[in-house]
Motif scaffolding. Sequence first.
Motif, PDB file in Angstrom:
ATOM      1  N   THR A 204      17.573  46.951  23.458  1.00 20.26           N
ATOM      2  CA  THR A 204      17.267  46.214  22.073  1.00 20.26           C
ATOM      3  C   THR A 204      16.814  47.714  21.278  1.00 20.26           C
ATOM      4  O   THR A 204      15.230  48.277  21.288  1.00 20.26           O
ATOM      5  CB  THR A 204      16.485  45.170  21.854  1.00 20.26           C
ATOM      6  OG1 THR A 204      17.685  44.443  23.157  1.00 20.26           O
ATOM      7  CG2 THR A 204      16.422  44.802  20.696  1.00 20.26           C
TER       8      THR A 204
ATOM      9  N   THR B  49      25.235  50.801  25.275  1.00 21.18           N
ATOM     10  CA  THR B  49      25.396  50.394  24.250  1.00 21.18           C
ATOM     11  C   THR B  49      24.332  49.460  23.724  1.00 21.18           C
ATOM     12  O   THR B  49      23.072  49.308  24.250  1.00 21.18           O
ATOM     13  CB  THR B  49      26.413  49.126  24.674  1.00 21.18           C
ATOM     14  OG1 THR B  49      27.350  49.257  24.930  1.00 21.18           O
ATOM     15  CG2 THR B  49      26.402  47.556  24.190  1.00 21.18           C
ATOM     16  N   TYR B  50      23.319  49.203  22.242  1.00 19.47           N
ATOM     17  CA  TYR B  50      22.785  48.731  22.465  1.00 19.47           C
ATOM     18  C   TYR B  50      22.414  47.531  21.284  1.00 19.47           C
ATOM     19  O   TYR B  50      23.258  47.591  20.318  1.00 19.47           O
ATOM     20  CB  TYR B  50      21.131  49.890  21.340  1.00 19.47           C
ATOM     21  CG  TYR B  50      21.285  51.138  22.156  1.00 19.47           C
ATOM     22  CD1 TYR B  50      20.368  51.448  22.786  1.00 19.47           C
ATOM     23  CD2 TYR B  50      22.002  52.105  22.836  1.00 19.47           C
ATOM     24  CE1 TYR B  50      19.892  51.861  23.826  1.00 19.47           C
ATOM     25  CE2 TYR B  50      21.774  52.866  23.698  1.00 19.47           C
ATOM     26  CZ  TYR B  50      20.814  53.014  23.940  1.00 19.47           C
ATOM     27  OH  TYR B  50      19.756  54.095  25.458  1.00 19.47           O
ATOM     28  N   THR B  51      21.315  46.915  21.357  1.00 23.03           N
ATOM     29  CA  THR B  51      21.345  46.017  20.145  1.00 23.03           C
ATOM     30  C   THR B  51      20.502  46.417  19.001  1.00 23.03           C
ATOM     31  O   THR B  51      18.980  46.614  19.052  1.00 23.03           O
ATOM     32  CB  THR B  51      21.465  43.706  20.361  1.00 23.03           C
ATOM     33  OG1 THR B  51      22.365  44.353  21.040  1.00 23.03           O
ATOM     34  CG2 THR B  51      20.459  43.800  19.491  1.00 23.03           C
TER      35      THR B  51
ATOM     36  N   THR C 261      25.013  44.926  18.067  1.00 20.99           N
ATOM     37  CA  THR C 261      25.272  45.517  18.588  1.00 20.99           C
ATOM     38  C   THR C 261      26.492  46.918  18.887  1.00 20.99           C
ATOM     39  O   THR C 261      27.372  46.673  18.113  1.00 20.99           O
ATOM     40  CB  THR C 261      26.181  44.744  20.370  1.00 20.99           C
ATOM     41  OG1 THR C 261      25.546  43.665  19.924  1.00 20.99           O
ATOM     42  CG2 THR C 261      26.097  45.720  21.412  1.00 20.99           C
TER      43      THR C 261
END
Length: 143
Positions: free
Chosen positions: A91, A124-126, A140
């Motif tokens: 995150t 993959t990031y939020t 995301t």
Amino acid sequence: MNRIYPILFLAFAMMLMAGCKENNHDEVAVVNTHNSKCLLHSMKGYENPDTLSVTSADGIIHVTHENLMINCAASEVENGVEVTIEVEGSTIHIYETERKGLLQADCLCEVDNHFDITGIGHGTYTLVMHSWYPNTQSFTYTF
């Protein structure tokens, strides 16, 4: 002859680890911050919905926050919006604030705020956007 295999395996493992870049969040930085001049003056705010545009290239995340509502005084100053980030696992918290020490005007402006984030590894990031708006925005994205 049997001793050479563990040594070769260890050397190969060390070469693999040296070739892999760990996601070291200490290297994450916000660069190239720039906000436009006032696009629309408002006394009541929220004239147009704000939108986010995120792209990535060459390990750099390019973010544009369109129609960000800020004080008119901050919109007239180069880099009137300060961007800071905090990374917690996958995150990325992004904080957009008006620069401290600026005089305040009695109006609001919509600006487009642009900035780049460097030092984030592939994955993959939020992304969670924080500003003075009552609600945060999050989405995301895979880099």
